[in-house]
Design an enzyme around this catalytic site. Structure first.
Site, PDB file in Angstrom:
ATOM      1  N   ASN A  50      -9.283 -11.959  10.712  1.00  0.00           N
ATOM      2  CA  ASN A  50      -9.507 -10.730   9.868  1.00  0.00           C
ATOM      3  C   ASN A  50      -8.278 -10.066   9.760  1.00  0.00           C
ATOM      4  OD1 ASN A  50     -10.195  -8.304   8.533  1.00  0.00           O
ATOM      5  ND2 ASN A  50     -11.338  -7.420  10.040  1.00  0.00           N
ATOM      6  N   TRP A  51      -7.846 -10.622   8.478  1.00  0.00           N
ATOM      7  CA  TRP A  51      -6.255 -10.029   8.278  1.00  0.00           C
ATOM      8  C   TRP A  51      -6.176  -8.371   7.941  1.00  0.00           C
ATOM      9  CZ3 TRP A  51      -3.954 -14.512   4.485  1.00  0.00           C
ATOM     10  CH2 TRP A  51      -4.154 -15.595   5.124  1.00  0.00           C
ATOM     11  N   LYS A  52      -7.486  -7.911   7.658  1.00  0.00           N
ATOM     12  CA  LYS A  52      -7.494  -6.262   7.247  1.00  0.00           C
ATOM     13  C   LYS A  52      -6.546  -6.294   6.179  1.00  0.00           C
ATOM     14  CE  LYS A  52      -8.757  -5.450  12.043  1.00  0.00           C
ATOM     15  NZ  LYS A  52      -8.868  -4.583  13.162  1.00  0.00           N
TER      16      LYS A  52
ATOM     17  N   HIS B 110     -17.682  -3.773   9.637  1.00  0.00           N
ATOM     18  CA  HIS B 110     -16.732  -3.650  10.465  1.00  0.00           C
ATOM     19  C   HIS B 110     -16.556  -2.059  10.962  1.00  0.00           C
ATOM     20  CE1 HIS B 110     -12.669  -3.538  12.128  1.00  0.00           C
ATOM     21  NE2 HIS B 110     -12.875  -4.752  12.480  1.00  0.00           N
TER      22      HIS B 110
ATOM     23  N   GLU C  55     -14.187  -0.287  11.036  1.00  0.00           N
ATOM     24  CA  GLU C  55     -13.365   0.566  10.404  1.00  0.00           C
ATOM     25  C   GLU C  55     -13.772   0.891   9.032  1.00  0.00           C
ATOM     26  OE1 GLU C  55     -10.310  -2.396  10.650  1.00  0.00           O
ATOM     27  OE2 GLU C  55      -9.681  -1.872  12.590  1.00  0.00           O
TER      28      GLU C  55
ATOM     29  N   GLU D 183     -17.628  -5.929  18.701  1.00  0.00           N
ATOM     30  CA  GLU D 183     -16.100  -5.464  18.771  1.00  0.00           C
ATOM     31  C   GLU D 183     -15.981  -3.985  19.202  1.00  0.00           C
ATOM     32  OE1 GLU D 183     -13.470  -7.942  15.671  1.00  0.00           O
ATOM     33  OE2 GLU D 183     -14.318  -6.129  14.655  1.00  0.00           O
TER      34      GLU D 183
ATOM     35  N   GLY E  14      -7.186  -3.202  18.198  1.00  0.00           N
ATOM     36  CA  GLY E  14      -5.638  -2.860  18.039  1.00  0.00           C
ATOM     37  C   GLY E  14      -5.206  -2.059  19.119  1.00  0.00           C
TER      38      GLY E  14
ATOM     39  N   SER F 190      -8.387  -6.984  20.431  1.00  0.00           N
ATOM     40  CA  SER F 190      -7.326  -7.169  21.098  1.00  0.00           C
ATOM     41  C   SER F 190      -7.224  -8.783  21.688  1.00  0.00           C
ATOM     42  CB  SER F 190      -7.157  -6.080  22.278  1.00  0.00           C
ATOM     43  OG  SER F 190      -6.720  -4.826  21.752  1.00  0.00           O
TER      44      SER F 190
ATOM     45  N   GLY G 175      -8.019  -9.793  14.946  1.00  0.00           N
ATOM     46  CA  GLY G 175      -7.434  -8.880  13.898  1.00  0.00           C
ATOM     47  C   GLY G 175      -5.841  -9.234  14.083  1.00  0.00           C
ATOM     48  N   GLY G 176      -5.029  -8.351  14.561  1.00  0.00           N
ATOM     49  CA  GLY G 176      -3.579  -8.425  14.604  1.00  0.00           C
ATOM     50  C   GLY G 176      -2.917  -9.881  14.951  1.00  0.00           C
TER      51      GLY G 176
HETATM   52  P1  13P Z   1      -7.322  -6.647  16.917  1.00  0.00           P
HETATM   53  O1  13P Z   1      -7.512  -8.173  17.165  1.00  0.00           O
HETATM   54  O2  13P Z   1      -6.054  -6.251  16.076  1.00  0.00           O
HETATM   55  O3  13P Z   1      -7.650  -5.814  17.940  1.00  0.00           O
HETATM   56  O4  13P Z   1      -8.650  -6.321  15.856  1.00  0.00           O
HETATM   57  C1  13P Z   1      -9.924  -6.712  16.092  1.00  0.00           C
HETATM   58  C2  13P Z   1     -10.743  -6.676  14.710  1.00  0.00           C
HETATM   59  O5  13P Z   1     -11.007  -5.470  14.463  1.00  0.00           O
HETATM   60  C3  13P Z   1     -11.052  -7.887  14.040  1.00  0.00           C
HETATM   61  O6  13P Z   1     -11.992  -7.429  13.235  1.00  0.00           O
END
Ligand code: 13P
Length: 252
Positions: free
Chosen positions: A10-12, A97, A99, A167, A173, A213, A234-235
């Site tokens: 997930n590149w956000k 998600h 977010e 999640e 993050g 994470s 994510g990251g």
């Molecule tokens: P991180 O891997 O950056 O913690 O993010 C996870 C995430 O929200 C994937 O959708």
């Protein structure tokens, strides 16, 4: 029950055209070079979907989006419909998600509506759930996740069109993760709720990803658990080397 592992990125809200294309090309080179037996998905921002699709041509990495509207078209300024996502080459869409739940007030009812629209258009969904730190500290993790599953996942969802991603909000993050035992406990509980909602056969086949994470150093511990069928990253999905190292360590 053999479930095919999934490693999804997930590149956000990250990446301009050149970065996104370069990242997709690096992933493609790796996936083509190694005979990997996982399903790979990358979910770039809307602006990069077309270019990333092109960059991934000829390799088995699926394209996903990070959200969609529940209508097919119409007066919804700034929104993107499931049909539009399919049209630019998406197979998956991430829904619910944390977010989006936090930043845009998305409820589980809305997530369910979007999921139904996604299926109707021919998309598969990655439906996200997870508790906040306050909820975890009150011991409500399983209750919250169960409620989110019951309300967000359509009654006709199947293992062929739906993937769940657990999640924990406080793990996203932050570099913090639950213990492996905690992750397995939640995944097993989620599978039980899915069995109640969709029947045991679908629940046993449905993939439940862990996200929050995940990095190369903890991927083996967190993604090799019995009820964990891959990761939503994510990251660490923004660097091809890390993303592919996670896949390696998860046994993909
Ligand atoms: P991180 O891997 O950056 O913690 O993010 C996870 C995430 O929200 C994937 O959708």
């Amino acid at each position: 029950m053999a479930r095919k592992m999934m490693i999804a990125g997930n590149w956000k809200m990250n990446g301009l055209l050149a970065d996104g294309v370069a990242l997709a090309q690096e992933i493609k080179v790796d996936v083509k070079a190694k005979k990997r037996n996982c399903e790979f998905v990358v979910c770039p921002p809307f602006t990069l979907l077309g270019a990333v699709k092109k960059a991934l041509k000829g390799c088995r990495v699926a394209l996903g989006a990070q959200d969609c509207h529940f209508e097919e078209k119409g007066a919804h300024t700034g929104d993107i419909s499931p049909e539009m996502l399919l049209d630019c080459g998406c197979t998956y869409v991430i829904l619910g998600h944390s977010e989006r739940r936090a930043d845009h007030g998305e409820t589980s009812e809305l997530v369910c509506k979007k999921a139904k629209a996604a299926y109707k258009a021919g998309l598969k969904t990655i439906i996200c759930i997870g508790e906040t730190l306050a909820q975890r500290e009150k011991g409500e993790t399983i209750d919250i996740c169960s409620k989110q599953i019951l309300e967000s996942v359509p009654n006709d969802a199947t293992a062929a069109d739906t993937v769940i991603a657990y999640e924990p909000v406080w793990a996203i993050g932050t570099g913090k993760t639950p213990t492996a035992q905690d992750v397995e406990d939640v995944h097993a509980a989620v599978r039980k709720v899915l069995a109640k909602k969709l029947g045991r056969a679908q629940a046993n086949k449905m993939r439940i990803l862990y996200g929050g994470s995940v990095k190369p150093s903890n991927a083996k511990e967190l993604l090799s658990l019995p009820d964990v069928d891959g990761g939503l990253i994510g990251g660490a999905s923004l660097k091809a080397a890390d993303f592919m190292a996670i896949a390696d360590n998860a046994g993909c």
